[in-house]
Design a protein around this motif. Structure first.
Motif, PDB file in Angstrom:
ATOM      1  N   THR A 113       7.604   1.809 -72.321  1.00  0.00           N
ATOM      2  CA  THR A 113       6.240   1.283 -72.417  1.00  0.00           C
ATOM      3  C   THR A 113       6.089  -0.056 -71.706  1.00  0.00           C
ATOM      4  N   TYR A 114       7.162  -0.556 -71.093  1.00  0.00           N
ATOM      5  CA  TYR A 114       7.145  -1.898 -70.533  1.00  0.00           C
ATOM      6  C   TYR A 114       8.054  -1.959 -69.313  1.00  0.00           C
ATOM      7  N   ARG A 115       7.568  -2.565 -68.224  1.00  0.00           N
ATOM      8  CA  ARG A 115       8.387  -2.763 -67.028  1.00  0.00           C
ATOM      9  C   ARG A 115       8.071  -4.120 -66.416  1.00  0.00           C
ATOM     10  N   THR A 116       9.042  -4.694 -65.698  1.00  0.00           N
ATOM     11  CA  THR A 116       8.830  -5.971 -65.016  1.00  0.00           C
ATOM     12  C   THR A 116       9.231  -5.849 -63.550  1.00  0.00           C
ATOM     13  N   ILE A 117       8.486  -6.587 -62.718  1.00  0.00           N
ATOM     14  CA  ILE A 117       8.760  -6.614 -61.276  1.00  0.00           C
ATOM     15  C   ILE A 117       8.493  -8.040 -60.791  1.00  0.00           C
TER      16      ILE A 117
END
Length: 157
Positions: A113-117
């Motif tokens: 439910t969560y991603r970072t870039i």
């Protein structure tokens, strides 16, 4: 005296039942909101529902193309040194979702439910960026696209 109390209780019960029935009728006429997707940069965030969602069924290709070209999307400023965080409703994550940059896949599909870039990616020509603005879309489903949420990232700094 007892019959007056009993009559009053009966009236209250009928009134309560009527109010509950009316409330359910009103709620059944409302459309269910689509799941939310959120983009966060530092302490700023924007959330969005979408018009390109089909309750778990495939969205027609023509409709998806219109959504990708939509100019009326939420915008957020991104410092290239910041981390961009993407959060999706579990209903989106359950079907798998991919981050698209200018319509092209930037990530593999994920059920998280969560991603970072890193923010710098969104303004790097190596990843297909052009200029100081990038449209990022979150696509639900891989081969069978069931939803699309888009955001405009504008370079800040």
């Amino acid at each position: 005296m007892t019959s007056l109390r009993s009559e009053a209780r009966r009236r209250r019960a009928v009134a309560t039942l009527g109010a509950v029935s009316a409330g359910l009728l009103v709620l059944s006429a409302c459309e269910k909101p689509t799941p939310l997707a959120t983009v966060t940069v530092g302490t700023d965030s924007v959330s969005s529902e979408t018009d390109c969602y089909n309750e778990g069924k495939s969205v027609p290709t023509g409709e998806l193309e219109k959504c990708l070209k939509n100019k009326d999307i939420k915008s957020i400023k991104v410092d290239p040194d910041e981390t961009v965080r993407f959060g999706v409703d579990p209903k989106i994550a359950d079907k798998g979702w991919t981050i698209l940059m200018n319509g092209q896949p930037l990530t593999d599909s994920s059920t998280k439910t969560y991603r970072t870039i890193p923010g710098s990616v969104f303004f790097n020509a190596q990843y297909g960026a052009q200029g100081n603005t990038t449209v990022v879309s979150l696509q639900q489903g891989e081969t069978n696209v069931t939803g699309l949420w888009s955001f405009k990232l504008t370079k800040d700094a």
